[in-house]
Design an enzyme around this catalytic site. Structure first.
Site, PDB file in Angstrom:
ATOM      1  N   ARG A   1       0.653  -1.534  -0.015  1.00 40.66           N
ATOM      2  CA  ARG A   1       0.139  -0.125  -0.188  1.00 40.66           C
ATOM      3  C   ARG A   1       1.128   1.234   0.171  1.00 40.66           C
ATOM      4  O   ARG A   1       2.138   1.913   0.751  1.00 40.66           O
ATOM      5  CB  ARG A   1      -0.547   0.422   1.053  1.00 40.66           C
ATOM      6  CG  ARG A   1      -2.230  -1.528   1.556  1.00 40.66           C
ATOM      7  CD  ARG A   1      -3.257  -0.620   1.990  1.00 40.66           C
ATOM      8  NE  ARG A   1      -4.026  -2.145   2.004  1.00 40.66           N
ATOM      9  CZ  ARG A   1      -4.769  -2.781   1.671  1.00 40.66           C
ATOM     10  NH1 ARG A   1      -5.390  -1.662   0.331  1.00 40.66           N
ATOM     11  NH2 ARG A   1      -5.453  -3.761   1.163  1.00 40.66           N
TER      12      ARG A   1
ATOM     13  N   ASN B   1       5.409   7.218 -13.766  1.00 39.81           N
ATOM     14  CA  ASN B   1       6.074   7.625 -13.399  1.00 39.81           C
ATOM     15  C   ASN B   1       6.838   7.277 -14.219  1.00 39.81           C
ATOM     16  O   ASN B   1       8.125   6.906 -13.569  1.00 39.81           O
ATOM     17  CB  ASN B   1       5.582   8.886 -12.619  1.00 39.81           C
ATOM     18  CG  ASN B   1       4.184   8.967 -12.000  1.00 39.81           C
ATOM     19  OD1 ASN B   1       3.594   9.503 -13.006  1.00 39.81           O
ATOM     20  ND2 ASN B   1       3.635   9.163 -11.123  1.00 39.81           N
TER      21      ASN B   1
ATOM     22  N   HIS C   1       8.436   1.706 -10.184  1.00 41.29           N
ATOM     23  CA  HIS C   1       7.012   0.758  -9.786  1.00 41.29           C
ATOM     24  C   HIS C   1       6.267   1.576 -10.319  1.00 41.29           C
ATOM     25  O   HIS C   1       6.120   2.237 -11.231  1.00 41.29           O
ATOM     26  CB  HIS C   1       6.811   1.690  -8.420  1.00 41.29           C
ATOM     27  CG  HIS C   1       7.471   2.869  -7.906  1.00 41.29           C
ATOM     28  ND1 HIS C   1       8.442   3.938  -8.332  1.00 41.29           N
ATOM     29  CD2 HIS C   1       6.405   4.470  -8.211  1.00 41.29           C
ATOM     30  CE1 HIS C   1       8.868   5.308  -8.301  1.00 41.29           C
ATOM     31  NE2 HIS C   1       7.078   5.306  -7.890  1.00 41.29           N
TER      32      HIS C   1
HETATM   33  P1  DGP Z   1       6.656   8.513  -7.310  1.00 42.10           P
HETATM   34  O1  DGP Z   1       6.071   9.764  -7.465  1.00 42.10           O
HETATM   35  O2  DGP Z   1       5.519   8.088  -8.990  1.00 42.10           O
HETATM   36  O3  DGP Z   1       7.831   8.048  -7.136  1.00 42.10           O
HETATM   37  O4  DGP Z   1       5.975   7.090  -6.363  1.00 42.10           O
HETATM   38  C1  DGP Z   1       6.425   7.088  -5.492  1.00 42.10           C
HETATM   39  C2  DGP Z   1       5.485   6.907  -4.703  1.00 42.10           C
HETATM   40  O5  DGP Z   1       5.633   6.104  -3.107  1.00 42.10           O
HETATM   41  C3  DGP Z   1       4.440   8.266  -3.437  1.00 42.10           C
HETATM   42  O6  DGP Z   1       2.428   7.927  -4.342  1.00 42.10           O
HETATM   43  C4  DGP Z   1       4.596   8.245  -2.363  1.00 42.10           C
HETATM   44  C5  DGP Z   1       5.207   6.075  -2.140  1.00 42.10           C
HETATM   45  N1  DGP Z   1       5.715   6.082  -1.137  1.00 42.10           N
HETATM   46  C6  DGP Z   1       7.028   6.950  -0.560  1.00 42.10           C
HETATM   47  N2  DGP Z   1       7.663   6.856   0.461  1.00 42.10           N
HETATM   48  C7  DGP Z   1       6.585   5.227   1.037  1.00 42.10           C
HETATM   49  C8  DGP Z   1       7.319   4.577   1.719  1.00 42.10           C
HETATM   50  O7  DGP Z   1       7.916   4.498   2.758  1.00 42.10           O
HETATM   51  N3  DGP Z   1       5.834   3.871   1.752  1.00 42.10           N
HETATM   52  C9  DGP Z   1       4.958   3.521   1.545  1.00 42.10           C
HETATM   53  N4  DGP Z   1       4.551   2.670   1.588  1.00 42.10           N
HETATM   54  N5  DGP Z   1       5.344   4.303   0.512  1.00 42.10           N
HETATM   55  C10 DGP Z   1       5.684   5.105  -0.179  1.00 42.10           C
END
Ligand code: DGP
Length: 114
Positions: A29, A87, A100
């Site tokens: 998530r 992205n 991702h």
């Molecule tokens: P992007 O902007 O496409 O690089 O998306 C990165 C996403 O990762 C953003 O929606 C927030 C999520 N994210 C960042 N750090 C963490 C983390 O430590 N744990 C989780 N579960 N999500 C994270």
């Protein structure tokens, strides 16, 4: 292994709310959900961006999509509909440089994206 936060989630060094894992792929998530359901699907292999993927990654990229569809079904958003997003690099808003795939659902989506 990658030094990014997602590499650490893939290796288990940092905790996340996992919804899927196998030898190649992990899904969990998003910490900052942009929809009622917001999952991230990542390869264990630390590919920094989609642009950095090569022909040797073809099967892995296909698997990311199949896992995305599976976790969407399991989350109960497949029938209504959901969006998948990758992205790539700064102008698209990529902030974590470990490839991702976002799976977003549970609300109507706008098109075109902002
Ligand atoms: P992007 O902007 O496409 O690089 O998306 C990165 C996403 O990762 C953003 O929606 C927030 C999520 N994210 C960042 N750090 C963490 C983390 O430590 N744990 C989780 N579960 N999500 C994270």
């Amino acid at each position: 292994m990658s030094d990014t936060i997602f590499g650490k989630i893939a290796s288990g060094e940092i905790a996340a709310d996992l919804v899927y894992k196998d030898e190649d792929v992990v899904a969990f998530r998003d910490i900052s959900p942009q929809a009622p359901t917001h999952l991230l699907v990542i390869p264990r292999k630390p590919i920094p961006t989609l642009d950095a993927a090569g022909p040797e990654d073809a099967a892995l990229l296909g698997k990311l999509l199949l896992v995305a569809a599976q976790v969407a079904r399991e989350a109960g958003i497949a029938e209504r509909g959901y969006r998948t997003v990758i992205n790539c690099n700064a102008e698209a808003g990529q902030t974590v440089f470990h490839l991702h795939l976002h799976v977003l659902g549970g609300r109507p989506m706008q098109w075109p994206p902002g």
